[in-house]
Design a protein around this motif. Structure first.
Motif, short mmCIF file in Angstrom:
data_model
loop_
_atom_site.label_atom_id
_atom_site.label_comp_id
_atom_site.label_asym_id
_atom_site.label_seq_id
_atom_site.Cartn_x
_atom_site.Cartn_y
_atom_site.Cartn_z
N PHE A 46 -60.06 -36.07 19.69
CA PHE A 46 -58.89 -36.96 19.58
C PHE A 46 -58.01 -36.52 18.41
CE2 PHE A 46 -62.41 -39.31 21.38
CZ PHE A 46 -61.84 -39.91 22.49
N MET A 47 -56.71 -36.44 18.66
CA MET A 47 -55.75 -36.19 17.57
C MET A 47 -54.74 -37.32 17.66
SD MET A 47 -55.36 -34.04 15.07
CE MET A 47 -56.32 -32.63 15.59
N GLU A 48 -54.77 -38.25 16.71
CA GLU A 48 -54.15 -39.56 16.92
C GLU A 48 -53.01 -39.91 15.98
OE1 GLU A 48 -54.68 -41.04 19.61
OE2 GLU A 48 -56.34 -39.78 20.24
N GLY A 49 -52.47 -38.91 15.30
CA GLY A 49 -51.23 -39.15 14.58
C GLY A 49 -51.43 -39.62 13.14
N ILE A 50 -50.28 -39.76 12.48
CA ILE A 50 -50.27 -40.05 11.04
C ILE A 50 -50.38 -41.57 10.88
CG2 ILE A 50 -49.03 -39.60 8.90
CD1 ILE A 50 -47.44 -37.46 10.64
N ALA A 51 -51.54 -42.07 11.20
CA ALA A 51 -51.78 -43.52 11.22
C ALA A 51 -53.23 -43.71 10.78
CB ALA A 51 -51.55 -44.06 12.62
N GLU A 52 -53.48 -43.37 9.51
CA GLU A 52 -54.86 -43.27 9.04
C GLU A 52 -55.61 -44.58 9.12
OE1 GLU A 52 -52.18 -42.23 7.37
OE2 GLU A 52 -52.36 -40.07 7.17
N GLN A 53 -54.90 -45.69 8.82
CA GLN A 53 -55.62 -46.99 8.87
C GLN A 53 -56.13 -47.25 10.28
OE1 GLN A 53 -53.36 -50.13 6.49
NE2 GLN A 53 -51.84 -48.54 6.72
N ASN A 54 -55.29 -46.94 11.25
CA ASN A 54 -55.71 -47.14 12.65
C ASN A 54 -56.88 -46.23 13.00
OD1 ASN A 54 -55.42 -48.13 15.43
ND2 ASN A 54 -54.75 -46.06 15.85
N LEU A 55 -56.85 -44.98 12.49
CA LEU A 55 -57.95 -44.05 12.81
C LEU A 55 -59.29 -44.64 12.37
CD1 LEU A 55 -56.82 -40.42 11.84
CD2 LEU A 55 -56.34 -41.75 13.88
N ILE A 56 -59.29 -45.23 11.19
CA ILE A 56 -60.57 -45.77 10.67
C ILE A 56 -61.02 -46.96 11.53
CG2 ILE A 56 -61.74 -46.77 8.67
CD1 ILE A 56 -60.92 -43.91 8.14
N GLY A 57 -60.08 -47.83 11.87
CA GLY A 57 -60.43 -48.98 12.71
C GLY A 57 -60.92 -48.55 14.09
N VAL A 58 -60.23 -47.59 14.68
CA VAL A 58 -60.65 -47.08 16.00
C VAL A 58 -62.05 -46.46 15.89
CG1 VAL A 58 -60.21 -45.22 17.64
CG2 VAL A 58 -58.34 -46.76 16.98
N ALA A 59 -62.26 -45.70 14.83
CA ALA A 59 -63.59 -45.08 14.65
C ALA A 59 -64.65 -46.17 14.53
CB ALA A 59 -63.58 -44.19 13.40
N ALA A 60 -64.33 -47.25 13.85
CA ALA A 60 -65.29 -48.36 13.73
C ALA A 60 -65.59 -48.95 15.10
CB ALA A 60 -64.73 -49.44 12.79
N GLY A 61 -64.54 -49.19 15.87
CA GLY A 61 -64.74 -49.77 17.21
C GLY A 61 -65.59 -48.87 18.08
N MET A 62 -65.35 -47.57 17.99
CA MET A 62 -66.13 -46.64 18.82
C MET A 62 -67.58 -46.55 18.33
SD MET A 62 -63.40 -43.78 20.06
CE MET A 62 -64.28 -43.44 21.59
N ALA A 63 -67.75 -46.61 17.01
CA ALA A 63 -69.12 -46.57 16.45
C ALA A 63 -69.90 -47.82 16.88
CB ALA A 63 -69.06 -46.46 14.94
N MET A 64 -69.20 -48.95 16.97
CA MET A 64 -69.88 -50.18 17.44
C MET A 64 -70.37 -50.03 18.87
SD MET A 64 -67.24 -53.03 16.01
CE MET A 64 -67.12 -53.47 14.28
N GLU A 65 -69.72 -49.13 19.61
CA GLU A 65 -70.08 -48.92 21.02
C GLU A 65 -70.99 -47.70 21.19
OE1 GLU A 65 -69.51 -51.10 23.15
OE2 GLU A 65 -67.94 -52.31 22.23
N GLY A 66 -71.55 -47.20 20.09
CA GLY A 66 -72.56 -46.15 20.20
C GLY A 66 -72.10 -44.74 19.91
N TYR A 67 -70.82 -44.56 19.63
CA TYR A 67 -70.33 -43.21 19.30
C TYR A 67 -70.59 -42.89 17.83
CZ TYR A 67 -68.01 -42.74 23.81
OH TYR A 67 -67.75 -42.62 25.15
N ILE A 68 -70.57 -41.57 17.51
CA ILE A 68 -70.68 -41.13 16.11
C ILE A 68 -69.40 -40.37 15.79
CG2 ILE A 68 -72.06 -39.83 14.45
CD1 ILE A 68 -74.41 -40.06 16.45
N PRO A 69 -68.39 -41.08 15.27
CA PRO A 69 -67.09 -40.45 15.02
C PRO A 69 -67.07 -39.65 13.71
CG PRO A 69 -66.86 -42.82 15.46
CD PRO A 69 -68.30 -42.55 15.14
N TYR A 70 -66.49 -38.44 13.79
CA TYR A 70 -66.19 -37.62 12.61
C TYR A 70 -64.68 -37.66 12.45
CZ TYR A 70 -70.99 -35.87 12.58
OH TYR A 70 -72.36 -35.79 12.50
N VAL A 71 -64.21 -38.34 11.40
CA VAL A 71 -62.78 -38.52 11.18
C VAL A 71 -62.33 -37.52 10.13
CG1 VAL A 71 -61.00 -40.13 10.41
CG2 VAL A 71 -62.97 -40.99 11.69
N ASN A 72 -61.25 -36.81 10.39
CA ASN A 72 -60.82 -35.77 9.46
C ASN A 72 -59.35 -35.90 9.11
OD1 ASN A 72 -60.27 -32.19 9.71
ND2 ASN A 72 -60.78 -33.38 7.91
N THR A 73 -59.08 -35.97 7.80
CA THR A 73 -57.72 -35.77 7.30
C THR A 73 -57.82 -35.47 5.81
OG1 THR A 73 -55.45 -36.59 7.28
CG2 THR A 73 -57.16 -38.22 6.85
#
Lengths: 274, 307
Positions: B43-70
């Motif tokens: 996923f490449m989701e734009g210059i919206a870092e706060q949203n990236l962290i929230g989305v990563a949290a939501g996906m982690a709650m559903e069993g994913y292991i997100p690696y967020v990079n910036t």
């Protein structure tokens, strides 16, 4: 816009409001105005729309519902207690040192709460992440998130809106409790949002508005979700802050309260019954 | 180091479908191979870092292991509340890969450098903070990140840095690595300062001073077995590419004081001020005396003042 907002509340709506004040009296504080505008929204969601199980609340196929405006938690606690996610008696211990129910909902502490909220502008991103996960896994459950109108001041909400539209998250629904009053005063004076319908539409959402205190109208609208295939939905619920308690309605002094005078208690009883 | 780190995300994603990569608006071509091979996990989701962290949290709650990079400072300064509330409070397995820790972006100025990222995140419960010394160590770290239970902040160095880690030392999150034994001075560091610390120890050896060097790659939790090593040294020195407030130096003092151990400690790091200078990382570190020459002089001065 559907029916007028000044229909008298039915007994179920008044009962859930009594639970809000039961908790406030237990804890000696709370955000009554912010909870009362939400009652019919959570009532219809939990009575008629969401597939959830109070026993085994973390059932993987459940619908997710995040109260992003966490300060409205008394409405959520009222309906969750009524649905037996936890005993009604927990309301009496609201905000106490060792209570289950705090002044904002906390994941892992309260059965049925899907995210820790209270810091505004977080819920839509988390919900979008949940919805994207469901989309990728081919799961069919819905993700609902309830936002406050004041909360829409936060830029992160609009970051999340763009993200949801990009990923065509049509099983994600943002419900806005549009009570027109934020903590300091009228939304239009503190930070105007209009034209709000157009804003959501421009951000890629299918949008509808509804009388947020009319259970039948809410039920009919939620039953039509998703409104447009391939688009997330935003529902603007026109509500009244403090709805159901005339003294509290549209009164910013009832945004948060930590005590009640004798005449306020009498007023609550006459408005809501006992 | 960055390339190795991201390639490891690709490799982990191949064997574990729940591993996903979420970037902001990274350089053109970043992880293109992963995007082609595993588009569902990229996923490449734009210059919206706060949203990236929230989305990563939501996906982690559903069993994913997100690696967020910036970029490090955009994660830490801008998203501190999202990191605290969305990741640390529910203790979710999200990995934050932070480009350009410290002065890597020196030529870009103080909006891009970070001197307080570790201080900010060290104060958040449940957060693990790791800053490997070189690319091979990054590989060994990344292998351990999949199963780690809570959030991890991974601070990247510049890349192309000299290799100082050794395969035979292995790698465990939370366990400092002894790279050089010594009896007079104990020098603790992480990231690119490990290489400078080894050079410093070599210069000190020429002066007849025996200096041990430990790679404290995990800033939190800090390895408690360092206490006994510190107890045996005449002088404990911390060297870091981070503010003197809140980094390794502070963590070491906290650990010593909490254990009731009074030691001579010399803390080397970035002063409590914005740089207002450009140039290169190398030049800025040298200007602050954080090269081998400057560090060995400060250590000798301090040793001379000890009873």
């Amino acid at each position: 816009m559907s029916d007028a907002v000044n229909e008298p509340l039915d007994e179920r709506s008044r009962y859930l409001r009594r639970l809000v004040f039961r908790a406030m009296q237990g804890g000696g504080r709370g955000h009554p105005g912010s909870a009362l505008s939400l009652i019919e929204i959570v009532r219809v969601l939990y009575d008629d729309i969401l597939q959830v199980r109070p026993a085994g609340f973390d059932w993987p196929q459940r619908d997710r519902c995040i109260l992003s405006k966490g300060h409205g938690c008394l409405a959520l606690y009222a309906i969750l207690a009524d649905k037996k996610f936890f005993p009604l008696e927990e309301l009496d211990r609201f905000c106490r040192l060792d209570a289950m129910l705090g002044g904002h909902p906390e994941l892992g502490m309260v059965p049925g709460v899907e995210a820790s909220t209270g810091a505004l502008g977080h819920g839509l991103s988390i919900a979008a992440g949940m919805a994207l996960a469901a989309q990728r896994k081919g799961e069919k459950h819905r993700v609902m998130v309830i936002l406050g109108d004041g909360e829409l001041d936060e830029g992160s909400v609009w970051e999340a809106a763009m993200f949801a539209a990009k990923h065509r998250l049509d099983h994600l629904t943002a419900i806005v409790d549009y009570n027109k009053l934020q903590s300091y005063g009228p939304v239009e004076q503190v930070q105007g949002l209009e034209p709000l319908l157009d804003k959501w539409r421009a951000f890629g959402f299918a949008v509808e508005e509804v009388d947020g205190h009319n259970p039948a109208a809410l039920r009919a609208l939620f039953a039509r979700l998703p409104l447009t295939a391939g688009k997330p939905t935003a529902i603007l619920c026109h509500t009244v802050k403090g709805k159901g308690v005339p003294m509290a309605e549209n009164n910013p002094n009832w945004h948060h309260k930590s005590s009640f005078k004798a005449e306020e208690l009498a007023h609550l009883q006459s408005a809501l019954g006992s | 180091m960055r390339r190795v780190c991201l390639e490891m995300v690709h490799q982990l994603a191949r064997s574990q479908r729940q591993v996903i990569f979420i970037g902001s608006d990274l350089g053109s071509g970043t992880l293109q191979a992963m995007q082609k091979e595993l588009p569902e996990q990229f996923f490449m989701e734009g210059i919206a870092e706060q949203n990236l962290i929230g989305v990563a949290a939501g996906m982690a709650m559903e069993g994913y292991i997100p690696y967020v990079n910036t970029i490090a400072t955009f994660i830490t300064r801008r998203c501190l509340e999202q990191i605290a509330v969305d990741l640390c409070l529910p203790n979710l397995p999200v990995r934050l890969i932070a480009n350009g820790g410290g002065l890597v972006y020196a030529p870009l100025g103080p909006t891009h450098t970070t001197q307080e990222d570790i201080a900010l995140l060290r104060a958040l419960p449940n957060m693990t903070i790791v800053a490997p010394a070189d690319a091979p160590e990054m590989t060994r770290l990344m292998e351990q990140t999949v199963d780690w239970p809570g959030p991890i902040y991974i601070r990247l160095a510049k890349g192309g840095d000299p290799l100082v880690s050794r395969q035979e030392d292995g790698f465990r999150i939370g366990q400092a690595i002894c790279l050089r034994q010594g009896t007079d001075v104990l020098l603790l560091s992480y990231g690119v300062m490990v290489q400078r610390s080894l050079q410093t120890a070599a210069l000190l050896a020429e002066q007849g001073i025996s200096c041990a060097v430990y790679n404290c790659h995990t800033l939190k939790p800090l390895d408690s077995s360092l206490l006994s090593v510190m107890a045996a040294a005449r002088l404990v020195v911390t060297a870091e590419e981070h503010s003197l407030i809140g980094g390794l130096g502070s963590a070491v003092l906290e650990m010593l004081m909490d254990a009731g151990l009074l030691k001579a400690v010399l803390r080397l790091g970035l002063p409590d001020q914005f740089p207002h200078r450009y140039g290169s990382q190398e030049q800025q570190l040298a200007g602050l005396g954080l090269d081998a020459e400057g560090m060995s002089q400060r250590i000798q001065q301090r040793l001379a003042g000890l009873p």
